[in-house]
Design a protein around this motif. Sequence first.
Motif, PDB file in Angstrom:
ATOM      1  N   LYS A 254      30.590   4.998  23.819  1.00 26.12           N
ATOM      2  CA  LYS A 254      31.330   4.408  25.052  1.00 26.12           C
ATOM      3  C   LYS A 254      31.827   2.911  24.713  1.00 26.12           C
ATOM      4  CE  LYS A 254      30.615   3.404  29.393  1.00 26.12           C
ATOM      5  NZ  LYS A 254      29.482   3.054  31.107  1.00 26.12           N
ATOM      6  N   VAL A 255      31.084   2.080  23.772  1.00 25.00           N
ATOM      7  CA  VAL A 255      31.182   0.261  23.885  1.00 25.00           C
ATOM      8  C   VAL A 255      32.513   0.520  22.649  1.00 25.00           C
ATOM      9  CG1 VAL A 255      30.006  -1.420  22.805  1.00 25.00           C
ATOM     10  CG2 VAL A 255      28.649  -0.420  24.652  1.00 25.00           C
ATOM     11  N   ILE A 256      31.646   0.832  21.184  1.00 23.17           N
ATOM     12  CA  ILE A 256      32.399   1.290  20.858  1.00 23.17           C
ATOM     13  C   ILE A 256      34.003   2.396  20.264  1.00 23.17           C
ATOM     14  CG2 ILE A 256      32.689   1.383  17.672  1.00 23.17           C
ATOM     15  CD1 ILE A 256      30.161   0.921  18.128  1.00 23.17           C
ATOM     16  N   ALA A 257      35.021   2.220  20.964  1.00 20.79           N
ATOM     17  CA  ALA A 257      35.775   2.758  22.061  1.00 20.79           C
ATOM     18  C   ALA A 257      36.933   3.824  21.749  1.00 20.79           C
ATOM     19  CB  ALA A 257      36.206   2.468  23.531  1.00 20.79           C
ATOM     20  N   GLU A 258      37.955   3.936  22.228  1.00 21.56           N
ATOM     21  CA  GLU A 258      38.982   4.486  21.730  1.00 21.56           C
ATOM     22  C   GLU A 258      39.033   5.802  20.299  1.00 21.56           C
ATOM     23  OE1 GLU A 258      42.062   1.143  23.267  1.00 21.56           O
ATOM     24  OE2 GLU A 258      41.721   1.716  20.662  1.00 21.56           O
ATOM     25  N   GLU A 259      37.901   6.854  21.080  1.00 15.18           N
ATOM     26  CA  GLU A 259      37.574   7.476  19.517  1.00 15.18           C
ATOM     27  C   GLU A 259      37.504   7.310  18.011  1.00 15.18           C
ATOM     28  OE1 GLU A 259      40.204  10.761  20.403  1.00 15.18           O
ATOM     29  OE2 GLU A 259      39.966  11.814  22.587  1.00 15.18           O
ATOM     30  N   VAL A 260      36.790   5.862  17.932  1.00 10.72           N
ATOM     31  CA  VAL A 260      36.683   6.235  16.783  1.00 10.72           C
ATOM     32  C   VAL A 260      35.661   6.459  16.270  1.00 10.72           C
ATOM     33  CG1 VAL A 260      35.967   3.606  15.066  1.00 10.72           C
ATOM     34  CG2 VAL A 260      37.748   3.530  16.938  1.00 10.72           C
TER      35      VAL A 260
END
Length: 211
Positions: free
Chosen positions: A55-61
């Motif tokens: 959620k914090v490290i976002a955009e499906e990284v």
Amino acid sequence: ADFQRGAKPRATMPELPEVEAQRSTIEAATLGRRIATLIAVEQGGGPREGQFDDKVIAEEVTPDVLAITLQDRWVLGVRRRGKQLWLELGESKGGACCACLLIHMGMTGAVIVQGVAAPVYKSFAVDETAWPPRFTKLELLMADAAGVSAPCVRLAFTDPRRFGRVLLRGADPFSRPPLSALAADPVTDPPSAEAFASVLRRGGGGGGGPP
């Protein structure tokens, strides 16, 4: 404990002066240094200990993509527009930017540098005798300016409420949101006197008063 439930917040969230102070702190800790190691699972004893916070490290990284993008990159610059911060990264010291690491603090996020006082806006106390801090989502271990493998500076992005974001971008972070959607920054990109006067004239003319 380093997280005090019910403690009175010093401020509700980081505003522009606090974000600029964070930018300056990060710049002092990272500029001209290399990311020798990164740890992308939660540390510090929080409820998600050992987990990757997507959620914090976002955009499906994914952790692999994060490592490929950041590992062994040199920090060429630390920039800010509004409440968005980003690190410009290169494959060599003094080389061209090839990627950017964007950080948005949200309500309770902060970058904490080991041995440096925590930001004053944070609504939870940080135990400065323990490392990494609780609720650490991403830790970077920086090699010194000579590029030796032994890390000498540690910094951690912490966020107990998980409203902050860590994003990856290419060499031009303004090519897509969030930076592409931001207006000029009043501090780093102030309007010229002519542009400011033009805005005032347009505003005054719309109210029926004198030009």
